[in-house]
Design a protein around this motif. Structure first.
Motif, PDB file in Angstrom:
ATOM      1  N   PHE A 342      -3.205   5.159  26.237  1.00 17.00           N
ATOM      2  CA  PHE A 342      -2.263   6.070  26.241  1.00 17.00           C
ATOM      3  C   PHE A 342      -2.916   7.387  26.542  1.00 17.00           C
ATOM      4  O   PHE A 342      -4.126   7.684  26.173  1.00 17.00           O
ATOM      5  CB  PHE A 342      -1.849   6.360  24.541  1.00 17.00           C
ATOM      6  N   LYS A 343      -2.261   8.418  27.385  1.00 15.51           N
ATOM      7  CA  LYS A 343      -3.256   9.262  28.012  1.00 15.51           C
ATOM      8  C   LYS A 343      -2.203  10.478  27.850  1.00 15.51           C
ATOM      9  O   LYS A 343      -0.959  10.518  28.239  1.00 15.51           O
ATOM     10  CB  LYS A 343      -3.502   9.162  29.493  1.00 15.51           C
ATOM     11  N   THR A 344      -2.797  11.697  27.461  1.00 15.76           N
ATOM     12  CA  THR A 344      -1.806  12.816  26.865  1.00 15.76           C
ATOM     13  C   THR A 344      -2.005  13.775  28.377  1.00 15.76           C
ATOM     14  O   THR A 344      -2.984  13.725  29.085  1.00 15.76           O
ATOM     15  CB  THR A 344      -2.331  13.590  26.137  1.00 15.76           C
ATOM     16  N   HIS A 345      -0.665  14.723  28.472  1.00 17.84           N
ATOM     17  CA  HIS A 345      -0.934  15.431  29.559  1.00 17.84           C
ATOM     18  C   HIS A 345      -0.001  16.765  29.495  1.00 17.84           C
ATOM     19  O   HIS A 345      -0.049  17.129  28.064  1.00 17.84           O
ATOM     20  CB  HIS A 345       0.321  14.814  31.052  1.00 17.84           C
ATOM     21  N   PHE A 346       0.303  17.446  30.273  1.00 18.23           N
ATOM     22  CA  PHE A 346       0.580  19.030  30.198  1.00 18.23           C
ATOM     23  C   PHE A 346       2.331  19.119  29.757  1.00 18.23           C
ATOM     24  O   PHE A 346       3.018  17.940  29.818  1.00 18.23           O
ATOM     25  CB  PHE A 346       0.704  19.746  31.552  1.00 18.23           C
ATOM     26  N   ALA A 347       2.772  20.393  29.600  1.00 16.43           N
ATOM     27  CA  ALA A 347       3.996  20.415  29.184  1.00 16.43           C
ATOM     28  C   ALA A 347       4.875  20.164  30.487  1.00 16.43           C
ATOM     29  O   ALA A 347       4.640  20.139  31.455  1.00 16.43           O
ATOM     30  CB  ALA A 347       4.359  21.793  28.971  1.00 16.43           C
ATOM     31  N   ASP A 348       6.443  19.853  30.266  1.00 15.90           N
ATOM     32  CA  ASP A 348       7.090  19.564  31.229  1.00 15.90           C
ATOM     33  C   ASP A 348       6.748  18.247  31.957  1.00 15.90           C
ATOM     34  O   ASP A 348       7.206  18.057  33.248  1.00 15.90           O
ATOM     35  CB  ASP A 348       7.429  20.713  32.346  1.00 15.90           C
ATOM     36  N   PHE A 377       5.425  19.527  25.233  1.00 20.19           N
ATOM     37  CA  PHE A 377       4.122  20.237  24.575  1.00 20.19           C
ATOM     38  C   PHE A 377       3.197  19.666  25.578  1.00 20.19           C
ATOM     39  O   PHE A 377       3.122  18.704  26.141  1.00 20.19           O
ATOM     40  CB  PHE A 377       4.056  19.919  23.457  1.00 20.19           C
ATOM     41  N   ILE A 378       2.027  20.355  25.504  1.00 19.28           N
ATOM     42  CA  ILE A 378       0.719  20.078  26.048  1.00 19.28           C
ATOM     43  C   ILE A 378      -0.034  19.152  25.078  1.00 19.28           C
ATOM     44  O   ILE A 378      -0.484  19.559  23.998  1.00 19.28           O
ATOM     45  CB  ILE A 378      -0.098  21.263  26.509  1.00 19.28           C
ATOM     46  N   THR A 399      -1.058  18.592  19.988  1.00 18.08           N
ATOM     47  CA  THR A 399      -0.632  19.628  21.043  1.00 18.08           C
ATOM     48  C   THR A 399      -1.111  20.904  20.829  1.00 18.08           C
ATOM     49  O   THR A 399      -1.549  21.549  19.819  1.00 18.08           O
ATOM     50  CB  THR A 399       1.019  19.675  21.203  1.00 18.08           C
ATOM     51  N   GLY A 400      -0.995  21.821  21.860  1.00 16.72           N
ATOM     52  CA  GLY A 400      -1.254  23.446  21.810  1.00 16.72           C
ATOM     53  C   GLY A 400      -1.201  23.600  23.318  1.00 16.72           C
ATOM     54  O   GLY A 400      -1.922  23.188  24.295  1.00 16.72           O
ATOM     55  N   ASN A 401      -0.544  24.958  23.487  1.00 18.29           N
ATOM     56  CA  ASN A 401      -0.438  25.666  24.773  1.00 18.29           C
ATOM     57  C   ASN A 401      -1.961  26.339  25.122  1.00 18.29           C
ATOM     58  O   ASN A 401      -2.747  26.469  24.118  1.00 18.29           O
ATOM     59  CB  ASN A 401       0.475  26.661  24.690  1.00 18.29           C
ATOM     60  N   LEU A 410       8.099  33.751  27.511  1.00 18.95           N
ATOM     61  CA  LEU A 410       8.816  32.485  27.669  1.00 18.95           C
ATOM     62  C   LEU A 410       8.793  31.771  26.268  1.00 18.95           C
ATOM     63  O   LEU A 410       7.935  31.040  25.938  1.00 18.95           O
ATOM     64  CB  LEU A 410       8.226  31.425  28.871  1.00 18.95           C
ATOM     65  N   ARG A 411       9.697  32.192  25.357  1.00 20.31           N
ATOM     66  CA  ARG A 411       9.504  31.684  24.023  1.00 20.31           C
ATOM     67  C   ARG A 411       9.592  30.282  23.835  1.00 20.31           C
ATOM     68  O   ARG A 411       9.155  29.678  22.837  1.00 20.31           O
ATOM     69  CB  ARG A 411      10.745  32.503  22.977  1.00 20.31           C
ATOM     70  N   GLN A 412      10.297  29.647  24.862  1.00 23.92           N
ATOM     71  CA  GLN A 412      10.369  28.100  24.675  1.00 23.92           C
ATOM     72  C   GLN A 412       8.919  27.367  24.709  1.00 23.92           C
ATOM     73  O   GLN A 412       8.725  26.281  24.449  1.00 23.92           O
ATOM     74  CB  GLN A 412      11.107  27.414  25.522  1.00 23.92           C
TER      75      GLN A 412
END
Length: 571
Positions: A342-348, A377-378, A399-401, A410-412
């Protein structure tokens, strides 16, 4: 000069997205289906402050981050540094270009066995300030105590555990001190030649020099959704990969070129995990790479590796696109006895779940498994662990930006974002379950049972805040059983890094391996935890790093057992 596809991607942008510095597909989430209605019984309570974890982590600017080095953050570790049977905590820390606040250092916390921890950093000899990245643990001298290797933007460090509660910096004498400033990233101890001594793999992220990096907004790689941000990683030179052979006398020899790992170029390496992904008895290395194809180094059994990620299905996603690979969770989510990823990635973009066919070939199961419902989320640190002891490994990630500036326009795209659980429904699919825990801009996380109550807790590194310690309060009344297995090598390396345990319970089987690094730049509990559901007795098959196998049958649940190579259960 002719460039490879990887090098062109690194220099010109991934997947055609040359208008930003990081790869993201810009995909929308898959619609959510009807909720299963199945209760999820794991309950997490943040006990970090009451446990004594009150020192904030520091990493670059708070309201704005001018350079990419300020955004990445650090890992954490669950380690039993004094071998008393209770997990201690090690938290990495960073600094600021303007100078670190007083008291900024990596920190070691000793477990007091009552739910609290004592800061023993100074006593242990681990006070250090700098741009720390990752930590990996292993017993490189086979003295029975875990050593620590820490990567930095600057100079990586090897700490030898002296066995008396203190550590010594032996980087120089071990032959691991570099002559130039590098950005060390993921690392893992690995006995790649199965000689009983732990070798060391280290990857680098970016060849970073603040004097040469453009300013935020200066070019297309310094922009995210129209907002000027720090530059990279795309548009910056990638780092390289290193393998050091353990000579058995406290020193290491650089075999990066000889082993073939130095041939892999053009990707931005992050978390590194070592595991036997093709079930041939020899450890391979998987590296999550940011905004470029990830790497899988297959062990050729002769001291060399071949990079096979593309042909084996773990370089890209099912669309053939690069993703911003950060964290890695490894486990056996479908209970077939092979290690999945399982690998995590960027937002969108979606995080990715790769299913192993048992021969080291992987299939992207992200959409089929139900993970495509979340793209907001990132993602960073991640684990494939059984949180509710029902016998099926779940997925947990933080997660975290990385851009505090973006939230103001960009509040979202909030800077502090949630921790995520996808609980395993036992049929190859997962369901997202919300956690009632305060959001943070988190990076590394580690999984382990710090209070020895039979469930998996989570330690989390937070940007410019103290760590989070999530205690799992799984009700005992559920009647769900568990077993923990600690391996001790004899012919194999003492820590049994690379050792595999396959647990057979109630007609199911699940494989896990002892790993030096996982999640994002972090170290998980070396004691392998298996949730068993209603099952009270299990059979265990151990494959040692040396290649030897042994079986232990009829083991009662709800306890920790220690298995010593060639001797069976010894504790």
């Amino acid at each position: 000069m002719k460039r490879t596809r990887r090098e062109l991607l690194a220099l010109a942008g991934a997947g055609g997205l040359a208008g930003q510095g990081v790869a993201s597909r810009g995909v929308k989430a898959v619609p959510r289906g009807k909720a299963s209605g199945i209760p999820f019984h794991a309950k997490f309570v943040d006990v970090g402050e009451r446990a004594g974890l009150r020192h904030p982590s520091v990493f670059g600017g708070v309201d704005a981050k001018e350079y990419i080095v300020e955004t990445i953050g650090c890992g954490v570790a669950f380690i039993d540094y004094d071998n008393d049977g209770w997990l201690d905590i090690f938290v990495l820390n960073g600094t600021r270009f303007a100078g670190a606040p007083a008291g900024t250092t990596n920190r070691l916390y000793k477990n007091n066995r009552d739910g609290t921890f004592t800061d023993v950093t100074e006593k242990a000899g681990l006070v250090r300030t700098g741009w720390a990245s990752a930590v990996c643990a292993g017993d490189f001298n086979n003295n029975g105590f875990p050593d620590l290797f820490i990567t930095y933007w600057g100079q990586n460090v090897l700490y030898r555990n002296n066995g008396d509660g203190t550590f010594s910096d032996v980087t120089q004498e071990a032959g691991l001190a570099g002559s130039a400033r590098r950005w060390g990233a993921g690392c893992t101890f690995i006995d790649y030649d199965r000689d009983g001594k732990l070798d060391l793999f280290v990857t680098e992220y970016v060849d970073f020099d603040p004097a040469r990096v453009p300013k935020p907004g200066q070019n297309s790689f310094c922009n995210w959704k129209g907002v000027p941000v720090n530059c990279g990683p795309l548009g910056l030179p990638p780092g390289r990969h290193w393998l050091y052979h353990n000579n058995g006398d406290g020193t290491f020899t650089d075999v990066s070129v000889k082993s073939g790992v130095a041939k892999a170029k053009g990707s931005y390496g992050m978390t590194a995990v070592a595991g036997d992904f093709d079930n041939d008895g020899w450890p391979d290395i998987y590296v999550a790479c940011d905004s470029t194809p990830s790497f899988l180094f297959r062990n050729n059994h002769d001291g060399t590796f071949s990079e096979v990620a593309l042909e084996n299905g773990v370089a890209l996603n099912e669309d053939g696109m690069e993703q911003a690979g950060m964290g890695i969770g490894v486990g056996d989510y479908d209970l077939d006895g092979s290690l999945d990823v399982f690998k995590t990635h960027f937002a969108d973009d979606t995080n990715v779940l790769y299913r192993n066919d048992g021969k080291g070939n992987f299939q992207d199961m992200t959409i089929k498994s139900g993970l495509g419902v979340e793209t907001r989320f990132i993602g960073w640190g991640a684990g494939m662990v059984d949180l509710d002891n029902d016998g099926y490994p779940d997925l947990f990630y933080v997660t975290g930006n990385v851009y505090p500036e973006v939230e103001r326009k960009l509040r979202q795209y909030a800077y502090k974002t949630p921790r995520i659980v996808f609980r395993n429904l036992g049929n190859g699919t997962f369901e997202e379950f919300p956690l009632d825990v305060a959001p943070q801009s988190s990076r590394g996380c580690a999984f382990g049972d710090f209070d020895n109550d039979g469930d998996v807790d989570v330690l989390i590194w937070n940007m410019d805040a103290p760590p989070t310690l999530l205690r799992n309060d799984l009700p005992a009344s559920l009647g769900r059983h568990w077993i923990k297995v600690k391996l001790e090598g004899v012919t194999s390396n003492r820590a049994a890094i690379g050792g595999r345990v396959t647990c057979f319970y109630g007609g199911k089987k699940q494989a896990q391996e002892v790993m030096s690094q996982g999640s994002f730049y972090s170290v998980n509990d070396w004691r392998l935890h298996f949730g068993l559901g209603p099952v009270k007795v299990v059979d265990l098959e151990v494959r040692w790093p040396s290649g030897k196998k042994e079986t232990v049958k009829g083991v009662a649940a709800d306890r920790l057992i220690t298995i010593r190579e060639g001797q069976g259960i010894v504790g």
